[in-house]
Design a protein around this motif. Sequence first.
Motif, mmCIF file in Angstrom:
data_model
loop_
_atom_site.group_PDB
_atom_site.id
_atom_site.type_symbol
_atom_site.label_atom_id
_atom_site.label_comp_id
_atom_site.label_asym_id
_atom_site.label_seq_id
_atom_site.Cartn_x
_atom_site.Cartn_y
_atom_site.Cartn_z
ATOM 1 N N GLN A 226 6.027 52.890 10.732
ATOM 2 C CA GLN A 226 6.718 52.193 11.814
ATOM 3 C C GLN A 226 7.944 51.455 11.286
ATOM 4 N N THR A 227 7.803 50.826 10.112
ATOM 5 C CA THR A 227 8.909 50.065 9.525
ATOM 6 C C THR A 227 9.991 50.974 8.986
ATOM 7 N N ASP A 228 9.605 52.077 8.367
ATOM 8 C CA ASP A 228 10.573 52.960 7.715
ATOM 9 C C ASP A 228 11.405 53.771 8.692
ATOM 10 N N MET A 229 10.865 54.066 9.876
ATOM 11 C CA MET A 229 11.602 54.903 10.824
ATOM 12 C C MET A 229 12.637 54.070 11.568
ATOM 13 N N SER A 230 13.776 54.692 11.844
ATOM 14 C CA SER A 230 14.879 53.974 12.486
ATOM 15 C C SER A 230 14.817 54.062 14.010
ATOM 16 N N VAL A 231 13.758 54.658 14.549
ATOM 17 C CA VAL A 231 13.565 54.740 16.000
ATOM 18 C C VAL A 231 12.302 53.950 16.360
ATOM 19 N N PRO A 232 12.205 53.457 17.593
ATOM 20 C CA PRO A 232 11.021 52.668 17.982
ATOM 21 C C PRO A 232 9.739 53.492 17.876
ATOM 22 N N VAL A 233 8.727 52.908 17.273
ATOM 23 C CA VAL A 233 7.433 53.568 17.087
ATOM 24 C C VAL A 233 6.327 52.598 17.481
ATOM 25 N N MET A 234 5.354 53.081 18.239
ATOM 26 C CA MET A 234 4.211 52.275 18.652
ATOM 27 C C MET A 234 3.006 52.631 17.782
ATOM 28 N N LEU A 235 2.226 51.633 17.399
ATOM 29 C CA LEU A 235 0.999 51.867 16.653
ATOM 30 C C LEU A 235 -0.135 52.124 17.644
ATOM 31 N N GLY A 236 -0.732 53.302 17.566
ATOM 32 C CA GLY A 236 -1.835 53.635 18.449
ATOM 33 C C GLY A 236 -3.117 52.946 18.022
ATOM 34 N N GLN A 237 -3.965 52.653 18.971
ATOM 35 C CA GLN A 237 -5.243 51.981 18.700
ATOM 36 C C GLN A 237 -6.384 52.858 19.171
ATOM 37 N N LEU A 238 -7.301 53.164 18.254
ATOM 38 C CA LEU A 238 -8.456 53.987 18.588
ATOM 39 C C LEU A 238 -9.466 53.172 19.387
ATOM 40 N N PRO A 239 -10.266 53.806 20.242
ATOM 41 C CA PRO A 239 -11.298 53.084 20.992
ATOM 42 C C PRO A 239 -12.310 52.440 20.051
ATOM 43 N N GLU A 240 -12.977 51.440 20.543
ATOM 44 C CA GLU A 240 -13.987 50.742 19.737
ATOM 45 C C GLU A 240 -15.080 51.725 19.298
ATOM 46 N N GLY A 241 -15.417 51.639 18.031
ATOM 47 C CA GLY A 241 -16.456 52.511 17.485
ATOM 48 C C GLY A 241 -15.943 53.833 16.944
ATOM 49 N N VAL A 242 -14.633 54.101 17.087
ATOM 50 C CA VAL A 242 -14.026 55.336 16.573
ATOM 51 C C VAL A 242 -13.082 54.960 15.434
ATOM 52 N N GLY A 243 -13.319 55.526 14.254
ATOM 53 C CA GLY A 243 -12.499 55.172 13.106
ATOM 54 C C GLY A 243 -11.489 56.221 12.715
#
Length: 265
Positions: A226-243
Amino acid sequence: VAQLLSVTRAEALDLLGLKPAPSLVEDLVVQLAALNGPPPVARTQALQYPTIELPNVFFKLRANGVKSARFVEYLASRGLGPGAIERYDLSGSRRDLTGDVWAPLKNRVGIPLYSPDGRVVGYTARSIDGHKRRYHTEPADAAGQSIWFEQLATGALVLVIVEGQFDAMAIDWIAHCYGLPVHAVAMGGTARTRGKLVALERLARKYRRTVVLLDNSATHRAMRIQTDMSVPVMLGQLPEGVGDPGDLRATQTRQLLEFWCSSSL
């Protein structure tokens, strides 16, 4: 012109669209700035990789083929229907491979790696029998600069970036089956090479939203991307209990994709 308009020589030159020759002091200042400044940025040239063919130990999978049955069963266990064979151009390796060279490819699904211009420049062979080395990729340099399934990412609403090829296929397949404007691509490993980041940025510019979805244990790597890319990037979040994205059920995947789509409108 300066005399007619009663302006300075510099103003007259500016009106005529001309640039005055720099004085000796000005010229020296410019040269010193050039010496002390950063080196000029070279024009980025597209990396060229030779076109290859998958080794003849692989055969093209068929949804109803006898030799393909064990591979089709494995694909089904990963949430991929028979149509995924054509969509991702999947192959299977022969069961009877021996020797130091070909034995590591035994019982593996072959996944081709395409260049941005649609040529096969590498492949990954994924074990279906629990081999300790799950992935075998050739050649390493092409894989380090390219993105799996980029050839399918023609632009839509959401781009999902994951680590493994099967994770990307599972997500992309759900989007394909339900007609969702989402494409998923795989980095094919944890290394963040400059070539991969350039390829990801090129892809991300075609989409309204880009999501990085890695294992819960790899949150720090997702944040670095996310930091290295020069375009906006969202961090996805997995559902609870899924790793791991590979552990998502089809209903969970669909819910995530629909949420990202609705929040991107």
